[in-house]
Design an enzyme around this catalytic site. Structure first.
Site, short mmCIF file in Angstrom:
data_model
loop_
_atom_site.label_atom_id
_atom_site.label_comp_id
_atom_site.label_asym_id
_atom_site.label_seq_id
_atom_site.Cartn_x
_atom_site.Cartn_y
_atom_site.Cartn_z
N CYS A 112 -5.76 34.63 -9.84
CA CYS A 112 -6.10 33.80 -8.69
C CYS A 112 -6.29 34.60 -7.41
O CYS A 112 -6.93 34.12 -6.47
CB CYS A 112 -5.03 32.73 -8.49
SG CYS A 112 -4.84 31.63 -9.91
N HIS A 251 -6.25 29.93 -1.49
CA HIS A 251 -6.41 29.65 -2.91
C HIS A 251 -6.00 28.21 -3.16
O HIS A 251 -4.94 27.76 -2.71
CB HIS A 251 -5.54 30.60 -3.73
CG HIS A 251 -5.41 30.23 -5.16
ND1 HIS A 251 -6.51 29.93 -5.95
CD2 HIS A 251 -4.32 30.08 -5.96
CE1 HIS A 251 -6.10 29.63 -7.16
NE2 HIS A 251 -4.77 29.71 -7.20
N ASN A 281 -7.71 23.90 -9.56
CA ASN A 281 -7.50 25.34 -9.40
C ASN A 281 -8.56 26.08 -10.21
O ASN A 281 -8.54 26.06 -11.44
CB ASN A 281 -6.09 25.69 -9.90
CG ASN A 281 -5.75 27.16 -9.73
OD1 ASN A 281 -6.61 27.99 -9.49
ND2 ASN A 281 -4.47 27.47 -9.88
#
Length: 324
Positions: A112, A251, A281
């Site tokens: 990520c 993020h 996500n």
């Protein structure tokens, strides 16, 4: 010499999957997902859509926004944890699709945090003259590594890609915080926490792709602390305070993490770009994807001071401050 963001782009798979649709195949509900994550839908790639195809589409959008031809690109850094193949690098597939072979192209794997790692790597290479113009891409097909029987993880992720075009520019006598470009960046990693967020497969261990595994509470706790600290480091280096930031592009892991990090830094929530409700996500794609959304809807404008931040498996985490 600074790396200036000249254009942004993004791409999503054609298929949008709502929480209600997911609840038809997994023991969950729209209410459960929204309450714990803020996610309402995500995009899932079909068999014709790959990490490289999404990355290429996002790259084309970024090039068009920048007014730059693909042939001018001398560097492609692509962040992904879900490459098309073990090798070659997915970046080389994007390079071939764009028709700009001969330059530098490679992948970065920091999950990520991948886009932050890729952005910082490209920035360093541009400032040292390795290339003049670069594509930095975050692209993922995380649906390929999800365990669709595990409701605690499969509801969290989606597929997509985001890209930025960077150009090395001499900003002359501009002060540290004046003029466009990337002003400061900090990256970190701590492999001691590998078992909190990982994939239980790999070429060298199981010879399989594997599935994502996560201990959500522990990840949450580390994320809030680590992100607040690294944001402070970047602000100190650049000589700014949190009050100077126009926008934070984080993020997009979980709405609760976004809220908690903003509170820890006394940042008003209206300064935080949130797309987790629409995209879930998307790992390395989430920061450039959210950036593109905010640029195209007019929130982020030329001259704005923008902070990017992310934390992912590894653990890896980082932040970067840029003047648009």
């Amino acid at each position: 010499m600074r790396s200036v963001i000249k254009g942004t782009g993004s791409a999503l798979p054609a298929k949008c999957v709502t929480n209600a649709e997911l609840a038809a195949r997994v023991d969950t509900s729209d209410e459960w997902i929204v309450e714990r994550t803020g996610i309402r839908q995500r995009y899932i790639a079909d068999e014709t859509e790959t990490t490289s195809s999404l990355a290429t589409a996002a790259a084309r959008e970024a090039l068009a926004a920048a007014g730059i031809e693909a042939g001018e690109i001398g560097l492609i850094v692509l962040a992904t944890a879900t490459p098309d193949h073990t090798f070659p690098a997915t970046a080389t597939q994007v390079q071939a699709a764009l028709g700009c072979g001969g330059g530098i192209a490679f992948d970065v794997q920091a999950v990520c945090s991948g886009f932050l790692y890729a952005l910082t790597t490209a920035d360093a290479m541009l400032r040292t003259g390795m290339a003049k113009k670069a594509l930095v891409i975050g692209a993922e097909t995380f649906s390929r590594i999800l365990d669709w029987e595990d409701r605690t993880t499969c509801v969290l992720f989606g597929d997509g890609a985001g890209a930025v075009v960077l150009e090395a520019q001499d900003v002359g006598a501009a002060g540290v915080g004046d003029g466009p470009g990337i002003l400061a960046s900090r990256l970190h990693a701590d492999g001691a926490h590998k078992d909190m967020l990982y994939v239980d497969g790999g070429p060298s261990t199981t010879q399989t792709v594997g599935h994502l595994r996560m201990r959500g509470r522990e990840v949450f706790r580390h994320a809030v602390v680590n992100l607040a600290e690294v944001l402070g480091e970047v602000l100190d280096e650049a000589g700014f305070t949190a009050a100077d930031i126009d926008w934070v592009v984080p993020h997009q892991a979980n709405a609760r993490i976004l809220d908690a990090t903003a509170r820890k830094l006394d940042l008003p929530p209206e300064k935080v770009i949130v797309t987790v409700d629409r995209h879930a996500n998307t790992s390395a794609a989430s920061v450039p994807l959210a950036l593109d959304v905010a640029v195209r809807d007019g929130r982020i404008k030329k001259g704005d001071l923008v902070m990017f931040e992310a934390m992912g498996g590894g653990f890896t985490w980082g932040a970067s401050l840029a003047r648009m």
